[in-house]
Motif scaffolding. Sequence first.
Motif, PDB file in Angstrom:
ATOM      1  N   LEU A 281      38.958  29.950  34.658  1.00  0.00           N
ATOM      2  CA  LEU A 281      38.405  31.281  34.876  1.00  0.00           C
ATOM      3  C   LEU A 281      39.435  32.305  34.404  1.00  0.00           C
ATOM      4  CD1 LEU A 281      39.848  32.722  37.595  1.00  0.00           C
ATOM      5  CD2 LEU A 281      38.412  31.062  38.763  1.00  0.00           C
ATOM      6  N   ILE A 282      38.933  33.508  34.106  1.00  0.00           N
ATOM      7  CA  ILE A 282      39.773  34.584  33.585  1.00  0.00           C
ATOM      8  C   ILE A 282      40.061  35.565  34.707  1.00  0.00           C
ATOM      9  CG2 ILE A 282      39.909  36.475  31.914  1.00  0.00           C
ATOM     10  CD1 ILE A 282      38.019  34.811  30.126  1.00  0.00           C
ATOM     11  N   LEU A 283      41.354  35.812  34.957  1.00  0.00           N
ATOM     12  CA  LEU A 283      41.774  36.712  36.026  1.00  0.00           C
ATOM     13  C   LEU A 283      41.824  38.155  35.529  1.00  0.00           C
ATOM     14  CD1 LEU A 283      44.781  34.676  37.510  1.00  0.00           C
ATOM     15  CD2 LEU A 283      42.464  34.875  38.461  1.00  0.00           C
ATOM     16  N   PRO A 284      41.695  39.128  36.444  1.00  0.00           N
ATOM     17  CA  PRO A 284      41.849  40.528  36.039  1.00  0.00           C
ATOM     18  C   PRO A 284      43.226  40.774  35.428  1.00  0.00           C
ATOM     19  CG  PRO A 284      40.888  40.395  38.228  1.00  0.00           C
ATOM     20  CD  PRO A 284      41.329  39.002  37.864  1.00  0.00           C
ATOM     21  N   LEU A 285      43.241  41.376  34.254  1.00  0.00           N
ATOM     22  CA  LEU A 285      44.498  41.753  33.612  1.00  0.00           C
ATOM     23  C   LEU A 285      44.186  42.802  32.547  1.00  0.00           C
ATOM     24  CD1 LEU A 285      47.449  39.484  32.660  1.00  0.00           C
ATOM     25  CD2 LEU A 285      46.764  41.322  31.157  1.00  0.00           C
TER      26      LEU A 285
ATOM     27  N   ILE B 122      36.574  41.363  43.616  1.00  0.00           N
ATOM     28  CA  ILE B 122      37.443  41.104  42.468  1.00  0.00           C
ATOM     29  C   ILE B 122      36.600  40.466  41.372  1.00  0.00           C
ATOM     30  CG2 ILE B 122      39.414  39.779  41.614  1.00  0.00           C
ATOM     31  CD1 ILE B 122      40.517  39.918  44.524  1.00  0.00           C
ATOM     32  N   SER B 123      36.559  41.095  40.225  1.00  0.00           N
ATOM     33  CA  SER B 123      35.752  40.601  39.111  1.00  0.00           C
ATOM     34  C   SER B 123      36.578  39.625  38.273  1.00  0.00           C
ATOM     35  CB  SER B 123      35.287  41.770  38.241  1.00  0.00           C
ATOM     36  OG  SER B 123      34.572  41.306  37.122  1.00  0.00           O
ATOM     37  N   ALA B 124      36.173  38.377  38.236  1.00  0.00           N
ATOM     38  CA  ALA B 124      36.753  37.367  37.352  1.00  0.00           C
ATOM     39  C   ALA B 124      35.610  36.802  36.510  1.00  0.00           C
ATOM     40  CB  ALA B 124      37.443  36.274  38.148  1.00  0.00           C
TER      41      ALA B 124
ATOM     42  N   ILE C 280      38.000  45.551  41.474  1.00  0.00           N
ATOM     43  CA  ILE C 280      39.029  45.278  40.478  1.00  0.00           C
ATOM     44  C   ILE C 280      38.344  44.657  39.271  1.00  0.00           C
ATOM     45  CG2 ILE C 280      41.139  44.004  39.941  1.00  0.00           C
ATOM     46  CD1 ILE C 280      41.852  44.100  42.896  1.00  0.00           C
ATOM     47  N   ASN C 281      38.389  45.338  38.151  1.00  0.00           N
ATOM     48  CA  ASN C 281      37.740  44.858  36.936  1.00  0.00           C
ATOM     49  C   ASN C 281      38.577  43.786  36.253  1.00  0.00           C
ATOM     50  OD1 ASN C 281      35.491  46.613  37.076  1.00  0.00           O
ATOM     51  ND2 ASN C 281      36.732  48.281  36.252  1.00  0.00           N
ATOM     52  N   VAL C 282      37.890  42.860  35.589  1.00  0.00           N
ATOM     53  CA  VAL C 282      38.597  41.789  34.904  1.00  0.00           C
ATOM     54  C   VAL C 282      39.292  42.300  33.653  1.00  0.00           C
ATOM     55  CG1 VAL C 282      36.561  41.027  33.563  1.00  0.00           C
ATOM     56  CG2 VAL C 282      38.408  39.406  34.072  1.00  0.00           C
ATOM     57  N   MET C 283      38.665  43.268  32.961  1.00  0.00           N
ATOM     58  CA  MET C 283      39.243  43.860  31.761  1.00  0.00           C
ATOM     59  C   MET C 283      38.838  45.324  31.690  1.00  0.00           C
ATOM     60  SD  MET C 283      38.837  40.961  28.797  1.00  0.00           S
ATOM     61  CE  MET C 283      39.557  39.331  29.008  1.00  0.00           C
TER      62      MET C 283
ATOM     63  N   ASP D 145      46.669  46.275  43.184  1.00  0.00           N
ATOM     64  CA  ASP D 145      45.487  45.511  42.779  1.00  0.00           C
ATOM     65  C   ASP D 145      45.861  44.071  42.453  1.00  0.00           C
ATOM     66  OD1 ASP D 145      43.730  47.583  43.130  1.00  0.00           O
ATOM     67  OD2 ASP D 145      43.657  48.166  41.017  1.00  0.00           O
ATOM     68  N   GLN D 146      46.962  43.890  41.733  1.00  0.00           N
ATOM     69  CA  GLN D 146      47.377  42.523  41.419  1.00  0.00           C
ATOM     70  C   GLN D 146      47.726  41.769  42.697  1.00  0.00           C
ATOM     71  OE1 GLN D 146      50.941  41.835  38.989  1.00  0.00           O
ATOM     72  NE2 GLN D 146      49.844  40.171  37.972  1.00  0.00           N
ATOM     73  N   ALA D 147      48.341  42.446  43.640  1.00  0.00           N
ATOM     74  CA  ALA D 147      48.660  41.803  44.926  1.00  0.00           C
ATOM     75  C   ALA D 147      47.384  41.375  45.640  1.00  0.00           C
ATOM     76  CB  ALA D 147      49.476  42.758  45.792  1.00  0.00           C
ATOM     77  N   ARG D 148      46.326  42.170  45.546  1.00  0.00           N
ATOM     78  CA  ARG D 148      45.040  41.782  46.139  1.00  0.00           C
ATOM     79  C   ARG D 148      44.486  40.511  45.496  1.00  0.00           C
ATOM     80  NH1 ARG D 148      40.709  46.335  45.718  1.00  0.00           N
ATOM     81  NH2 ARG D 148      39.328  44.522  45.929  1.00  0.00           N
ATOM     82  N   VAL D 149      44.596  40.435  44.187  1.00  0.00           N
ATOM     83  CA  VAL D 149      44.109  39.245  43.492  1.00  0.00           C
ATOM     84  C   VAL D 149      44.907  38.021  43.915  1.00  0.00           C
ATOM     85  CG1 VAL D 149      43.740  38.154  41.248  1.00  0.00           C
ATOM     86  CG2 VAL D 149      43.344  40.618  41.505  1.00  0.00           C
ATOM     87  N   VAL D 150      46.230  38.160  43.942  1.00  0.00           N
ATOM     88  CA  VAL D 150      47.095  37.038  44.312  1.00  0.00           C
ATOM     89  C   VAL D 150      46.812  36.601  45.737  1.00  0.00           C
ATOM     90  CG1 VAL D 150      49.483  36.402  44.809  1.00  0.00           C
ATOM     91  CG2 VAL D 150      48.920  37.587  42.666  1.00  0.00           C
ATOM     92  N   GLU D 151      46.651  37.562  46.642  1.00  0.00           N
ATOM     93  CA  GLU D 151      46.395  37.219  48.045  1.00  0.00           C
ATOM     94  C   GLU D 151      45.073  36.468  48.185  1.00  0.00           C
ATOM     95  OE1 GLU D 151      45.754  36.979  52.098  1.00  0.00           O
ATOM     96  OE2 GLU D 151      44.396  38.144  50.839  1.00  0.00           O
TER      97      GLU D 151
END
Length: 380
Positions: A353-357, A317-319, A4-7, A365-371
């Motif tokens: 830190l900067i989250l993927p968005l 997950i890339s942050a 999962i890319n950050v940007m 993918d967002q659910a993976r980041v949140v989990e």
Amino acid sequence: MSRINVMQPWFGEEETAAVAEVLASGWVAQGPRVAAFERAFAAHQEADHAVAVSSCTAGLHLALLVAGVGAGDDVVLPSFSFIATANAATYLGARPVFADVDPVTGNVTAETVAEVLTRDTRAVVVVDQGGVPVDLDPVRRLCDPQGIVVVEDAACAAGSTYRGRPAGAGAEIAAWSFHPRKLLTTGEGGMVTTSRPEWAERVARLREHAMSVSAAERHASVLAPAEQYPEVGFNYRMTDLQAAVGLVQLGRLDEMVARRRALAEGYAKALEEVDGLRLVADPPHGTTNFQSCWVEVEEEFPLSRDELLVHLARADISARRGIMAAHRQPAYRYRYGGGLPLPGTERLTDQTLILPLHHQLSESDQARVVEALCRAGRAR
């Protein structure tokens, strides 16, 4: 699992077709597409004048130059910004004077600026950090009566709003970025917007070696007029290839902002039950485009910021670490020379830190980041 890319920039077939049309025309340098992009961007941002340049750094350099900044002047600006903000003042022989930022928004305030004004202050650079609009009006009320020019570094702010208008609309002069990390991208590239026609005219001349006759004027003449160079200029031009992409991207901007705000709202709701994580949010005076969706890792969170970055990386997950502090960098450590403490800057630099968005981020993918964030919240 896929990474999962950050940007990630959002391109489609329209950008490809626009570039192909420019290539077929034979005019690939600064030309009619650049002029069209300038007009469209000025209209979208409610700016009187817009001049395209090669980067936001070039735009900041020229903005400070036409505002009268020179060797020996002080320029107040945040340390909490990409290094280009300080570099632009340094290019002119001016001294960057670092102001602290509000630890909630990440932006300078009239109060933090007032603390570091000097008798040599010629300009103040305010930054819409991560797309969060700076509270510009109080800073201008402080600086305008003193003859101090306020330059808005709106690198991240296309699509953000300030007091019901587009960010940058109330600035005397502002600089914008179209780097791939921004919502609206042309690969590289930037823009200067200003309310002053004489500044716009000079920026347009300086970006093209300060030639008295533009490339378009020379091309339109069978016998091109002889040009003169009344001052030292720069090669800060945008190409028609970039501008063609920019025109398409500008048409997508509102959709991009809506998508990013929806994703940010999803993060905010999901993280309500996670103690110790504070997500960036809209300030009272405007709305953010969430160019960067950053989160502060507070002391009660089980992991430190750097430990959380490692935790996310292990989940593919890339942050990214939050915004840098220029006064800590080797290039500015000796220039800084021990000014006022910058507790807000150092707190955010160390703890965010900067989250993927990005536009293509899927719900799964967002659910993976949140989990992964929730798992980290239970780590100890």
